[in-house]
Scaffold this active site. Sequence first.
Site, PDB file in Angstrom:
ATOM      1  N   ASP A 109       0.777  -1.232   0.000  1.00  0.00           N
ATOM      2  CA  ASP A 109       0.000   0.000   0.000  1.00  0.00           C
ATOM      3  C   ASP A 109       0.813   1.289   0.000  1.00  0.00           C
ATOM      4  OD1 ASP A 109       1.111   0.016   2.516  1.00  0.00           O
ATOM      5  OD2 ASP A 109      -0.703  -0.657   3.521  1.00  0.00           O
ATOM      6  N   GLU A 131      -0.325  -9.149  -1.079  1.00  0.00           N
ATOM      7  CA  GLU A 131      -0.978  -8.594   0.124  1.00  0.00           C
ATOM      8  C   GLU A 131      -2.160  -7.712  -0.288  1.00  0.00           C
ATOM      9  OE1 GLU A 131       0.446  -5.624   3.250  1.00  0.00           O
ATOM     10  OE2 GLU A 131       1.157  -7.485   4.138  1.00  0.00           O
ATOM     11  N   GLU A 145      -2.420   5.105   2.947  1.00  0.00           N
ATOM     12  CA  GLU A 145      -2.289   3.720   2.462  1.00  0.00           C
ATOM     13  C   GLU A 145      -3.622   3.076   2.087  1.00  0.00           C
ATOM     14  OE1 GLU A 145      -0.700   4.989   5.039  1.00  0.00           O
ATOM     15  OE2 GLU A 145       1.440   4.695   4.645  1.00  0.00           O
ATOM     16  N   HIS A 226       5.849   4.788  13.764  1.00  0.00           N
ATOM     17  CA  HIS A 226       6.208   5.637  12.623  1.00  0.00           C
ATOM     18  C   HIS A 226       5.012   6.101  11.815  1.00  0.00           C
ATOM     19  CE1 HIS A 226       5.288   1.972  10.542  1.00  0.00           C
ATOM     20  NE2 HIS A 226       5.395   2.585   9.381  1.00  0.00           N
ATOM     21  N   HIS A 258      12.488   5.091  14.284  1.00  0.00           N
ATOM     22  CA  HIS A 258      12.399   5.392  12.859  1.00  0.00           C
ATOM     23  C   HIS A 258      13.104   6.727  12.588  1.00  0.00           C
ATOM     24  CE1 HIS A 258      10.496   5.796   8.893  1.00  0.00           C
ATOM     25  NE2 HIS A 258      10.170   4.526   9.001  1.00  0.00           N
TER      26      HIS A 258
HETATM   27  N1  UDP Z   1      11.434  -3.847  11.129  1.00  0.00           N
HETATM   28  C1  UDP Z   1      12.813  -3.987  11.010  1.00  0.00           C
HETATM   29  N2  UDP Z   1      13.618  -3.205  11.811  1.00  0.00           N
HETATM   30  C2  UDP Z   1      13.120  -2.322  12.700  1.00  0.00           C
HETATM   31  C3  UDP Z   1      11.701  -2.186  12.819  1.00  0.00           C
HETATM   32  C4  UDP Z   1      10.886  -2.968  12.002  1.00  0.00           C
HETATM   33  O1  UDP Z   1      13.314  -4.784  10.214  1.00  0.00           O
HETATM   34  O2  UDP Z   1      13.908  -1.659  13.391  1.00  0.00           O
HETATM   35  C5  UDP Z   1      10.575  -4.648  10.243  1.00  0.00           C
HETATM   36  C6  UDP Z   1       9.488  -5.445  10.901  1.00  0.00           C
HETATM   37  O3  UDP Z   1       9.931  -6.723  11.243  1.00  0.00           O
HETATM   38  C7  UDP Z   1       8.385  -5.507   9.859  1.00  0.00           C
HETATM   39  C8  UDP Z   1       8.633  -4.271   9.028  1.00  0.00           C
HETATM   40  O4  UDP Z   1       9.906  -3.754   9.376  1.00  0.00           O
HETATM   41  O5  UDP Z   1       8.531  -6.627   9.010  1.00  0.00           O
HETATM   42  C9  UDP Z   1       7.574  -3.255   9.322  1.00  0.00           C
HETATM   43  O6  UDP Z   1       7.892  -2.074   8.725  1.00  0.00           O
HETATM   44  P1  UDP Z   1       7.220  -0.709   9.140  1.00  0.00           P
HETATM   45  O7  UDP Z   1       6.738  -0.802  10.542  1.00  0.00           O
HETATM   46  O8  UDP Z   1       8.203   0.353   8.778  1.00  0.00           O
HETATM   47  O9  UDP Z   1       6.020  -0.556   8.100  1.00  0.00           O
HETATM   48  P2  UDP Z   1       4.520  -1.085   8.064  1.00  0.00           P
HETATM   49  O10 UDP Z   1       4.532  -2.562   8.261  1.00  0.00           O
HETATM   50  O11 UDP Z   1       3.736  -0.344   9.095  1.00  0.00           O
HETATM   51  O12 UDP Z   1       4.070  -0.723   6.677  1.00  0.00           O
END
Ligand code: UDP
Length: 395
Positions: A109, A131, A145, A226, A258
């Site tokens: 997204d 997804e 998103e 974040h 972040h």
């Molecule tokens: N993640 C990572 N390192 C970190 C924090 C999160 O590798 O320091 C991974 C986490 O395991 C997950 C992904 O990043 O798979 C999530 O990304 P984020 O939270 O940025 O985005 P969202 O999922 O909300 O789109």
Amino acid sequence: MLRKLAKRHAQGTKMKVAVVFGTRPEAIKLFPVIHALRACEQVDTRVIVTAQHRGLLDQVLDIAGIKPDVDLDVMTPGQTLDGLTARLIVELGKAFDAERPDRVVVHGDTLTTMVASLAAYYRQIPVAHVEAGLRSGDIHHPWPEEVNRRVVACIADLNFAPTQAAADALLKENRAPEGIHVTGNTVIDALLATRERLLSTPSLAAGLDGLAERFAGKRILAVTSHRRENFGGGMEAIARSIADIAARPDVAVIFPVHPNPNVRPVMEAVLGSLPNVAMIDPLDYPHFVRLLDMCDLVLTDSGGVQEEAPSLGKPVLVMRETTERPEGVMAGTAKLVGTDRARIVREVLALLDDGDAYAAMARAHNPFGDGLAAQRIAQVIAQGAASATDMDEAA
Ligand code: UDP
């Protein structure tokens, strides 16, 4: 499209599939798909990254051993949604004109996802959406998103839904049933493969040894935050709630912060000097998986972390009012707690102090997949190449 594929077959060339992404979560969830596509002999897999988030994306590419074929490097300091959209549509258009893929694969997204679908549609290149079908029902949460993914659904002819609920959402929007495939979420493939790697090579996440030692004997709360819709007052409230929780001597907080300028300065101002809080740089994926493994409880506004934590039996409190991933909440391993300071503190402490409530949530439960999603996705995409071959032979 099929005619073009049949022609390729006649020429002895493969179906060219461009996998397009630009952020950390997309890279984590697509690296298993890229590896599975590369194992298909009828597919020539090309990786196009927009690098919408440069540093965090590169961390994943390194670990996953993926070298992009095209890197558009679009990120600029202080980028806005409209500025980024404008750069993406131009740069992705040029990349598709140069690469001439037979199919484009996008994930989730992000702006990259939405704009890549649009640029492919303008060139009549079919789009597969990994997804697909997640819906919060509220176009302002998550923002932007929820609209990004709805736009992709209008365009994609192949929709890979992680769960039956996601497939049902697509059917409710009248998407063609024959294009919808329930595959599981590829994040579970990534998570299981990474845990496996850590078992044989623990040194991959040795960077957390120091914190494990420093916080030994404490209850560990892993935090990530974040979300754009939490910027401002929400971030401030989240920071203050963490400070309240960390006042307890038996609790430690590990918080990979972040790099977004709307997040880091707020967190540093409130949490920077607290002894029980470790604010650290974003972790690469193996380190983050280790953090999920070693913590007692997760507090997050992330989408992906909501899917990973239940699979590891870690209760996850979600700092949002709605979620497009209700499966964890329904299974009782995730709970929505919003961004009110007092409520976050109350919910975290209730779990830490009530053994029964904790045990009820801390059940390893895997509503999001079985680790085989990427294989299923690659198979369906490769079948497209095979059916073009059949057509060619029948002609
Ligand atoms: N993640 C990572 N390192 C970190 C924090 C999160 O590798 O320091 C991974 C986490 O395991 C997950 C992904 O990043 O798979 C999530 O990304 P984020 O939270 O940025 O985005 P969202 O999922 O909300 O789109």
